[in-house]
Structures are given as C-alpha cells and as structure tokens.
Write an enzyme that holds these catalytic residues in place. Structure first.
Site, short mmCIF file in Angstrom:
data_model
loop_
_atom_site.label_atom_id
_atom_site.label_comp_id
_atom_site.label_asym_id
_atom_site.label_seq_id
_atom_site.Cartn_x
_atom_site.Cartn_y
_atom_site.Cartn_z
N SER A 277 0.85 -1.19 0.00
CA SER A 277 0.00 0.00 0.00
C SER A 277 0.89 1.24 0.00
O SER A 277 1.95 1.24 0.62
CB SER A 277 -0.89 -0.02 1.25
OG SER A 277 -1.27 1.30 1.61
N GLU A 290 -6.96 -11.06 -6.63
CA GLU A 290 -8.13 -10.19 -6.79
C GLU A 290 -8.36 -9.87 -8.27
O GLU A 290 -9.50 -9.76 -8.73
CB GLU A 290 -7.94 -8.90 -6.00
CG GLU A 290 -8.02 -9.15 -4.50
CD GLU A 290 -7.57 -7.94 -3.67
OE1 GLU A 290 -7.90 -7.91 -2.49
OE2 GLU A 290 -6.89 -7.04 -4.20
#
Ligand code: ARG
Length: 460
Positions: A277, A290
């Site tokens: 992140s 994902e």
C-alpha cells in the site's frame, strides 16, 4: 485498395471506415489468412484456375509473407487496408500483379474469415490447454509438499468439517481437468473447414474440399455452405470454456484470498505476486488473486456479448459477425494471463500448518464424530445428534473444545460415553475416517494425488 470498388462512385466516409474496417484488430489473423491462401492457391490450381507456375509464384510470395508474419515483421503501419484479407491480397498484387489478382477466384471473404478464425481458435485452444496443465501441475506440487496439513472445510463459510490440504487442491484439479476436457470436446466441432463454401452458396470451381481441409489440419469440410459461413458456435463455445474456467480460477482465488487474510492466516503468498500500500506500510495485498477474480467480468461479458450479437441473425453471413473477434481475442488473452499468474501464485504458497490445524480443531467440527460414536454404542442417530449438540452447548459455555471436557463432564450427557471417546475426537482420526473413494482421508487423498501426478506430472 478496396476489394469492392467497381460498383461504387463515391469513396467511403471516414466514419464509415472507422466502424467498418476490421484491420486494426483482424491483423492478428495474418498467419492464418496466409496459410489459408496457400492452400486455396493449390486448390484452384488443381481446379484449373491457375497454372502450376502461377501457383508456385503465389506460394513463394505467400511463404515469404508468412515468415514475416510469424516473426511479427509485417509492416501494417501505413496500409489503407480494410481488413487482413485485403492487406494480404494487396501485398501479392504489388509483387505479382495479375497473378495476385487471381488468388481470390472462387473464394469469398466469408468462407475465408470463417476459416482463418477457426484456425486461430484451434491454435489458442491448444495453448490454453497447456496453460491449464501448468496450473494443475502447480496444484499437485503444493499438495505433495503439504500432504500432512489439515485445515477447516467450510459450508456457508462456517467451519464444517476438517479436510486435508491436498484434498482442497485436488478439488480445483478436478475443475481444471474438466476445463481441459471441455476444450477437447469443442475441438471436434472446431475442426471442420469452411473454405470452399464461397460467399454462401458454395464455390463453382471443382476444388477438393476434403484435401483443403486436411492441408489446413482440419478433420473434414463443413457440410453446408450457408452454415459454414455463418456459424460462430466455435467462438461461443470457446468463450464458454474460457468463462467456466475463469469462474473456477475466481473461486480458487477467493479461497486463497480468505486463507491469506489476517483472520484465517493459513497461508502466506510470495512478494512476487503481491503488492503493498502507498499509505499503510504493513500491507501486503493479494492483488494477483483479486485481479483473477475481477477479470471474470470482461470474459463473461464477451460471452454474453457474442450471444446477443448472434441472436436473431438471418442466414447467412452478416457484418454483425465481425464483432466476434475483439471479444474472443481479449477473453483468450485474459484467460491465458490469469492461468499463468495463478500457477505463479500457487508456486509461492507457504502454509502455516499449526494455524490450519488449530482452526480445524476449533468450531466443534468433531461433534458429528461424537454423535457417530454414540450411534456405534447403540443410540439412535437423532438422539445422538441431540446429545452431541448439548455437549457442544456445555463446552461453549466453558469456552472449551469437546475433548477438553473431563470424562465426568461428558458422562452427564450420556452414560454410553467412555474414555475411548478421546481418541475419536482427534483431528487426524476424524479426517482419516473418511476413507471412502472421493473422501478426505489420508488413504484416498494419497491415491488420488498419485493418480493425478501420474497423469499430469509435476512442474518442470
Ligand atoms: N472483416 C469481416 C469479418 O470479420 C470479413 C468478412 C467480410 N465479408 C463481407 N462480406 N463483407 O467478418
């Protein structure tokens, strides 16, 4: 050069070109188009349309183009071609003049494009089948390395009964095996050759259609010219195979995302296939998984889009069908990338066997076992189910596992319970008791794993 100028006085508008031209995307069919043309030149030579010499000149020129196409060296840049068919024809005419102008005798872009696209599908079906094999091999490798690991099995995402990790892996192997066999099935229908069907009614030249089919690696010619030029079932079937397999990949991704979550903590994934992140330094996100899950959307969309495109089309060819290409190209590329990255992700899986076993022990997964134990001692199952439920309630109140209750505490619920109960409440015991074919016991799992490894092998 337009292929149809004679009948027209005015040129096409720029916007018409934009909507009509397929060259920006059907250039991907260059090598298939050239190979089809080589075989067509031989067929019309045999039918007396071309002399031997003319055919040889054409074949030589086409082979030179093919070499360039396969090396990715065809210069598409400044071509005004409408589609790949006119591009190839223009290149031949530029080199050979009138001989180049003879190649299209007896052929239509309708049977030509149907042939090209079938060839393209066939090659990619083989490629994707190889990709599926690699995912299967990766699953077998991680299963083999972690044969002893037991983790919770879920229904309703509630811990249900413990399963061996290889059993989980082999469940996905079964799905990917079906994907391979689906490609195999559709290949039999894909392997029919439209060339010689002309625009819609068949060609007037006496070409040998069986020979054309064989020279292009098809099993046989398509049997009805109207159907041959307007059938896109093979596109739909390939998109369906891609969609189903993407759905399998997505389910596997979802399981792994959960296994990798802080809450489950069953697995960790390699740095190579995760990302961080920009804000939260501690994060390591399962982006690859994902994206596999997310990319189902575009593949399913292509299948839906093509079904709608084909619905209600009258016989035979209609330009609507040109919409078959971009969706399939995208779906195949997406599927290919997802299979490749799935194999990479699987190769980085590291299991936390202790955490898996702890989770498998929690949640009273052995309460069914306790009921079966009471059944073995003569209690009717419905009563045993009730007694076991009461034991769970008592254990819950003490925040303990069933096997952490003393014999005295257990016997309150039934005098049939003895100290032999503790052995049957053990994790391995209740897993391995499922020794039935297809079950999660050590024996059937080892057998299934060995059989799959014998069939598919392990990663190179
Ligand atoms: N680009 C067309 C397609 O992909 C080729 C066939 C064109 N045929 C025609 N009659 N305009 O479908």
């Amino acid at each position: 050069m337009s292929l149809w100028g004679g009948r027209f006085k005015d040129g096409s508008s720029a916007m018409f070109r934009r909507v009509n031209d397929s060259f920006p995307f059907d250039r991907a069919l260059a090598s298939q188009d050239i190979r089809g043309s080589i075989v067509w030149s031989r067929a019309i030579c045999q039918a007396g349309v071309l002399s031997q010499d003319e055919q040889q000149q054409l074949e030589r020129a086409l082979n030179a183009l093919l070499t360039k196409a396969e090396a990715g060296e065809l210069d598409f840049a400044d071509s005004p071609a409408e589609d790949i068919h006119s591009f190839v024809e223009a290149a031949l005419i530029e080199q050979l003049g009138d001989i180049g102008r003879k190649l299209h005798t007896g052929r239509s872009r309708n049977d030509q494009v149907a042939t090209d696209f079938r060839l393209w599908c066939r090659e990619h079906v083989a490629l994707l089948s190889g990709d599926l094999h690699k995912v299967i091999q990766s699953l077998l490798a991680t299963a083999k390395h972690n044969q002893g690991v037991i983790l919770p099995g879920y229904t309703h995402l509630q811990r249900a009964q413990p399963v061996r990790y290889p059993h989980w892996c082999l469940a996905y192997v079964e799905m990917f095996k079906r994907d391979v066999s689906r490609l195999h099935d559709l290949s039999t229908r894909l392997n029919q050759c439209p060339l010689g069907s002309g625009a819609l009614a068949g060609t007037v030249y006496p070409v040998d259609r069986q020979k054309i089919a064989e020279q292009l690696g098809f099993t046989s010619p398509c049997l009805n010219s109207l159907d041959a030029v307007s059938d896109r079932d093979y596109v739909l079937e390939t998109l369906f195979a891609a969609s189903t397999s993407m759905m399998h990949l997505s389910r596997m991704a979802e399981d792994l995302i959960f296994f990798n979550s802080g809450e489950a903590g069953f697995i960790t994934l390699g740095d190579q296939v995760t990302s961080g992140s920009s804000l939260m330094p501690q994060k390591k996100n399962p982006d690859a998984l994902e994206l596999i899950r997310g990319k189902c959307g575009r593949v399913f969309g292509s299948l839906q889009g093509m079904l709608v495109t084909m619905k209600g089309l009258p016989l035979a060819y209609n330009k609507d069908m040109q919409e078959d290409k971009e969706g399939l190209f995208d779906a195949i590329t997406t599927w290919h990338i997802c299979l490749c990255i799935a194999a990479e992700v699987i190769d980085t899986i590291k299991l936390d066997a202790t955490r898996c076993a702890k989770a498998a022990r929690e949640g009273y997964a052995n309460s069914t076992e306790l009921a079966d134990y009471l059944v073995a001692k003569g209690m009717p199952f419905r009563t045993a189910h009730d007694v076991s439920g009461q034991v769970v309630l008592a254990a819950l109140a003490q925040r303990k596992a069933i096997e952490e209750l003393s014999l005295g505490e257990l016997q309150v619920f039934s005098p049939l319970i003895n100290d032999d109960v503790y052995a049957i409440l053990q994790l391995e015991y209740l897993v391995d008791k499922r020794a039935i074919l297809g079950g999660t016991g050590a024996a059937p799992v080892a057998k299934a794993l060995d059989a799959a490894i014998a069939e598919f092998g392990l990663p190179a």
